[in-house]
Design an enzyme around this catalytic site. Structure first.
Site, mmCIF file in Angstrom:
data_model
loop_
_atom_site.group_PDB
_atom_site.id
_atom_site.type_symbol
_atom_site.label_atom_id
_atom_site.label_comp_id
_atom_site.label_asym_id
_atom_site.label_seq_id
_atom_site.Cartn_x
_atom_site.Cartn_y
_atom_site.Cartn_z
ATOM 1 N N GLN A 1 4.021 7.727 1.787
ATOM 2 C CA GLN A 1 3.433 6.923 2.854
ATOM 3 C C GLN A 1 3.332 5.484 2.358
ATOM 4 O O GLN A 1 2.764 5.227 1.283
ATOM 5 C CB GLN A 1 2.047 7.444 3.199
ATOM 6 C CG GLN A 1 2.059 8.889 3.690
ATOM 7 C CD GLN A 1 2.454 8.991 5.149
ATOM 8 O OE1 GLN A 1 1.644 8.779 6.041
ATOM 9 N NE2 GLN A 1 3.721 9.307 5.404
ATOM 10 N N TRP B 1 0.816 -1.212 0.000
ATOM 11 C CA TRP B 1 0.000 0.000 0.000
ATOM 12 C C TRP B 1 0.851 1.265 0.000
ATOM 13 O O TRP B 1 1.872 1.332 0.683
ATOM 14 C CB TRP B 1 -0.899 -0.022 1.233
ATOM 15 C CG TRP B 1 -1.531 1.295 1.534
ATOM 16 C CD1 TRP B 1 -0.960 2.347 2.206
ATOM 17 C CD2 TRP B 1 -2.835 1.729 1.167
ATOM 18 N NE1 TRP B 1 -1.842 3.398 2.291
ATOM 19 C CE2 TRP B 1 -3.003 3.036 1.659
ATOM 20 C CE3 TRP B 1 -3.902 1.121 0.484
ATOM 21 C CZ2 TRP B 1 -4.182 3.768 1.479
ATOM 22 C CZ3 TRP B 1 -5.074 1.841 0.317
ATOM 23 C CH2 TRP B 1 -5.196 3.151 0.815
ATOM 24 N N TRP C 1 -4.079 0.427 4.224
ATOM 25 C CA TRP C 1 -3.433 1.449 5.048
ATOM 26 C C TRP C 1 -3.117 0.917 6.435
ATOM 27 O O TRP C 1 -3.969 0.291 7.072
ATOM 28 C CB TRP C 1 -4.354 2.671 5.148
ATOM 29 C CG TRP C 1 -3.749 3.792 5.926
ATOM 30 C CD1 TRP C 1 -2.918 4.753 5.448
ATOM 31 C CD2 TRP C 1 -3.926 4.069 7.316
ATOM 32 N NE1 TRP C 1 -2.564 5.618 6.453
ATOM 33 C CE2 TRP C 1 -3.173 5.229 7.618
ATOM 34 C CE3 TRP C 1 -4.653 3.458 8.348
ATOM 35 C CZ2 TRP C 1 -3.105 5.789 8.892
ATOM 36 C CZ3 TRP C 1 -4.586 4.017 9.624
ATOM 37 C CH2 TRP C 1 -3.820 5.168 9.885
ATOM 38 N N ASP D 1 0.384 17.217 8.778
ATOM 39 C CA ASP D 1 0.797 17.565 7.412
ATOM 40 C C ASP D 1 1.387 18.972 7.292
ATOM 41 O O ASP D 1 0.830 19.830 6.593
ATOM 42 C CB ASP D 1 -0.381 17.428 6.421
ATOM 43 C CG ASP D 1 -1.145 16.120 6.581
ATOM 44 O OD1 ASP D 1 -2.346 16.102 6.261
ATOM 45 O OD2 ASP D 1 -0.539 15.121 7.020
ATOM 46 N N GLU E 1 -6.500 18.616 5.476
ATOM 47 C CA GLU E 1 -5.267 17.822 5.442
ATOM 48 C C GLU E 1 -4.364 18.367 4.335
ATOM 49 O O GLU E 1 -4.827 19.059 3.426
ATOM 50 C CB GLU E 1 -5.592 16.357 5.149
ATOM 51 C CG GLU E 1 -6.508 15.689 6.173
ATOM 52 C CD GLU E 1 -6.599 14.186 5.977
ATOM 53 O OE1 GLU E 1 -6.135 13.464 6.873
ATOM 54 O OE2 GLU E 1 -7.118 13.748 4.934
ATOM 55 N N ASN F 1 0.158 5.724 0.109
ATOM 56 C CA ASN F 1 -0.764 6.858 0.020
ATOM 57 C C ASN F 1 -0.002 8.173 -0.180
ATOM 58 O O ASN F 1 0.742 8.301 -1.143
ATOM 59 C CB ASN F 1 -1.854 6.879 1.099
ATOM 60 C CG ASN F 1 -1.360 6.862 2.533
ATOM 61 O OD1 ASN F 1 -0.781 5.880 2.973
ATOM 62 N ND2 ASN F 1 -1.614 7.923 3.281
ATOM 63 N N ASP F 2 -0.138 9.152 0.678
ATOM 64 C CA ASP F 2 0.305 10.520 0.398
ATOM 65 C C ASP F 2 1.739 10.630 -0.127
ATOM 66 O O ASP F 2 2.645 9.990 0.403
ATOM 67 C CB ASP F 2 0.278 11.374 1.682
ATOM 68 C CG ASP F 2 -1.078 11.424 2.344
ATOM 69 O OD1 ASP F 2 -1.209 12.162 3.325
ATOM 70 O OD2 ASP F 2 -1.994 10.714 1.886
#
Lengths: 655, 175
Positions: free
Chosen positions: A154, A135, A162, A262, A316, A137-138
């Site tokens: 991430q 996985w 996640w 963030d 975010e 993400n950001d």
């Protein structure tokens, strides 16, 4: 530890040696039986024109019309076939906030679609950034340093979902060909024990690199931490040191401990201090907090907030940067001046979309004021109207451009993600500039380096597409494409149709099957020859009550797959089209991701597509025009795209 | 000696008052929270039933209530998996393939959706819990639809779906 010391970082740019693959030779054409290879410029003109009545499933009355093939077939026949009603799934009547909960009646005919490894393997992309497995993400801390683009992200090392988040790391010479490096940071301190979360990089004038990132502490509090490279002489920045006195910022008393994350890249104030912003919320009002610092170790909370917008929820991944209103270059994050506007961007936790606003920035009052308060931060324009979240820009000083990264999640089931062993992609990085022509939005465009992947080009010039027709473009297999197209509607058709009060909304429109006088028309990507699966990317034009034309640009996933466990939304938005402009689009097709850009990047739509049949050599490209009145003339260039061989190169250090 | 009696009486009054007022602040408030929360889900009765049967619910905040429901989701998934294993041995061939698909779906719920949801709720990043709950409902739906009307798992799939949908609605309150 064996350090990969790049001793030839002074050597001019070269590719890391690529394995010989089927696409190595530019002149190579996928032969298709009778089709002969031709010189590069003109390869395949129109082979097949088929006139097919294109009536679809309309509204709620459930009419099914049989498609009939017609005369004037040149080489192939498209068989007539019934138009099956497709459940709307998420696209009809479900609010944007619902995050892909499929309706119970999602399935017709009751068949559970059996995914097999062949179908799942096809979904991996050829030239989009993704780790080998698991996985992502950001995007985190993108930066350019000593000849290398750095990208962090991430990452869950333990599964295709996640959790257990750490920082992945990769480097590239050109934002397209990536080399995976060891993890940059893991959850090994009390202040990030429960998650090494999103952060941003600031490069100081003296060359120091500052990384600020959010840690979820052992007590489950969100704090901000400082990290920096262990060795600035290592251009690959493999090792990172966490500041021993972390955290450098903890949630202020009026903010909840789980609404503080963030941190942005810092920008210089006129007092010579560094300023950052961190998104949060108070009740349901999204806000951006502001802090100043001299050394990134102690921070001063600045009174007030950069911006607050009610009912937008948690902010975010705040991003805040200047753009030039005169020049088509990017600006350093600290740039200032008369010809400078500011962009404030947030990711809304509430609806998983990225919004931005253009405006002015008052440093003393610590205020960002949008040019148009009707299009405020979180209520107005989006970077992208499809699957696109947690995006972040950085200033690329080597090419004087501002580059945007974004996380593109999956739209399929977790079952499929677990089976295929991975989840999520990054979009192709985009340059961002101010749109001087409209003055009220940004333009995004894939970085030019992606064009180096272009191989064989197929050119189509002034192809006339009659109302209600579908045209196969015989270009060979169509899973990896770069398409640039222009469309013109016959002026006579525009003049003769009546004005209407119609307000077209891609998301609730029912997609490309619903016909209007002047739309929809465009391309069918990832389509099989029998059109059992296809994804229309299209324009829909409405002649308004004052005679003015209003244009929408949409990506329609409602018939993208026979599978019933994938998202079938329709994404899109209106797009400004100025006097004298032709309708233009660009599409990057890379297996299960389709990125579409209208009018040079004024409106962008990214979607995830999971066909079961329109894969490998069965994936085709069509032109289509499902308008009732308008004849459309289309010119396009279609390039086959090489792979970037991203997951063939890994650097594993012995410890 | 005579001082002790009124002193003891005073202490008794103070302590009783203290205990009574504390009880009053705990009980009605949290029963209210459960009701308020369940009203915002698609199935109030089911929501109340599950939350009321967990001793941690009365003192939980909304995140806590969501975590309780995620645990219920885990239980429902495991029940379904057990049923599938029972059925697979003695099922007709046309059902076997679908049962295997369902096993894969429920496995994804247990190994991916649930751990993701728990971590997301505990660490204050609830959107991943909403995603996990939504996916679990979809997986249950897909499994049920795969039988073309002759499903031996209807009760289990419905339970999984309904519980997941309630969980998702509760998580939405955190966003």
């Amino acid at each position: 530890m064996d350090r990969t010391n790049n001793s030839n970082h002074d050597v001019p740019f070269t590719y890391v040696s690529l394995p010989i693959g089927p696409h190595e030779d530019e002149a190579l054409v996928e032969s298709r039986g009778k089709w002969k290879a031709r010189p590069v410029v003109f390869c395949g003109l129109l082979v097949l024109v088929s006139l097919v009545a294109f009536n679809g499933y309309k509204g709620s009355n459930g009419n099914i019309t049989t498609l009939t093939s017609n005369e004037d077939l040149k080489q192939k026949t498209i068989h007539s076939h019934k138009w099956k009603p497709v459940s709307r799934g998420v696209s009809a009547g479900v609010s944007e906030k619902s995050n892909r909960l499929f309706t119970k009646s999602n399935n017709i005919g009751g068949m559970l679609f059996p995914w097999n490894n062949t179908m799942l393997a096809w979904q991996r992309t050829a030239f989009h950034f993704q780790p080998e497995e698991n996985w992502m993400n950001d995007p985190n801390g993108p930066l350019y340093y000593k000849g290398w683009y750095h990208f962090f992200y991430q990452y869950n090392p333990n599964g295709a979902f996640w959790g257990d988040i750490v920082w992945g790391h990769a480097v590239s010479r050109d934002l397209i060909h990536w080399i995976h490096l060891p993890l940059a940071m893991v959850a090994d301190e009390w202040y990030d024990q429960n998650g090494v979360w999103t952060g941003s990089a600031t490069i100081l004038p003296n060359g120091d690199i500052i990384m600020l990132y959010t840690g979820a502490t052992d007590a489950l509090v969100q704090v901000q931490n400082l990290a920096y490279p262990a060795d600035l002489s290592d251009p690959l920045l493999i090792d990172w040191i966490k500041y021993p006195k972390n955290p450098v910022l903890v949630p202020p008393p009026e903010i909840e401990v789980y609404d503080f994350r963030d941190p942005t890249t810092a920008w210089l104030t006129s007092q010579g201090k560094w300023r950052i912003s961190i998104g949060s919320k108070m009740n349901k009002t999204g806000i951006a907090l502001v802090y100043d610092t001299k050394d990134f170790k102690t921070f001063e909370r600045i009174e007030g907030i950069l911006r607050a917008v009610p009912k937008t929820g948690m902010w975010e991944c705040v991003d805040f940067f200047p753009v030039s209103t005169k020049l088509d270059i990017g600006l350093d994050t600290s740039a200032r001046g008369d010809d400078v506007k500011y962009v404030m961007k947030v990711s809304l936790d509430d609806d998983r979309h990225d919004y931005y606003a253009l405006g002015t920035y008052d440093e003393n009052g610590v205020d960002f004021v949008p040019d148009d308060t009707n299009k405020d931060v979180g209520t107005g324009l989006r970077y992208d109207y499809g699957v696109f979240y947690a995006s972040k820009t950085f200033y690329d000083q080597s090419k004087e451009r501002r580059v945007l990264w974004s996380w593109i999640g999956e739209s399929d089931s977790e079952d499929a993600d677990v089976a295929k062993g991975w989840a999520s992609l990054m979009g192709i990085p985009r340059t961002i500039v101010f749109d001087k022509k409209t003055g009220s939005n940004l333009l995004q465009w894939p970085v030019e380096e992606v064009e180096r992947l272009r191989m064989k080009r197929c050119k189509f010039h002034n192809e006339k597409v009659m109302p209600g027709s579908v045209v196969l473009l015989n270009i060979g297999s169509a899973s990896q494409l770069d398409i640039e197209a222009e469309f013109n509607i016959d002026k006579k058709d525009i003049e003769k149709i009546k004005q209407t009060n119609e307000e077209y909304n891609c998301e609730t429109s029912g997609g490309a099957a619903n016909r209007g006088a002047l739309g929809p028309f465009g391309l069918l990507v990832l389509a099989d020859e029998g059109l059992s699966e296809y994804t229309p990317i299209y324009f829909y034009v409405v002649k308004g009550s004052n005679g003015n034309l209003k244009t929408s640009f949409c990506s329609d996933q409602s018939r993208s797959s026979l599978a019933t466990d994938v998202d079938k939304s329709i994404f899109g938005s209106t797009v400004p089209v100025l006097e004298g402009e032709k309708l233009s689009l660009r599409i990057l097709v890379d297996h299960s991701i389709v990125e579409s850009f209208a009018q040079g990047g004024r409106t962008c739509v990214t979607s995830r597509v999971y066909p079961t049949t329109a894969i490998y050599e069965n994936a085709q490209l069509f032109l289509f025009n499902n308008a009732t009145e308008a004849t459309v003339t289309a010119s396009l260039n279609v390039w086959h795209m090489n792979s970037a061989f991203i997951n063939d190169k890994q650097v594993k250090l012995k410890s | 000696m005579t001082m002790l009696k009124p002193l003891a009486f005073l202490i008794l009054i103070v302590c009783t008052t203290f205990v009574v007022t504390e009880c009053r602040t705990i009980q009605p408030n949290d029963a209210n929270l459960i009701q308020q929360t369940c009203k915002k889900t698609p199935n109030y009765a089911l929501c109340i039933q599950y939350l009321n049967s967990d001793p941690k619910a009365p003192s939980a905040d909304v995140t806590g209530l969501a975590l309780i429901m995620v645990n219920v989701m885990k239980n429902k998934a495991n029940i379904a998996i057990n049923k599938i294993h029972q059925l697979i041995g003695k099922s007709p061939p046309d059902q076997k393939a679908t049962l295997n698909s369902c096993a894969s779906k429920y496995n994804a719920i247990v190994v991916a959706d649930i751990p993701s949801a728990i971590e997301a709720l505990q660490k204050g990043n609830p959107k991943f819990a909403e995603q996990g709950a939504n996916d679990a409902a979809n997986e249950a739906n897909s499994c049920e639809n795969g039988f073309s009307g002759k499903s031996p798992l209807t009760a289990e799939n419905n339970a999984m779906h309904d519980v997941s949908v309630i969980t998702s609605a509760i998580v939405r309150l955190l966003l």
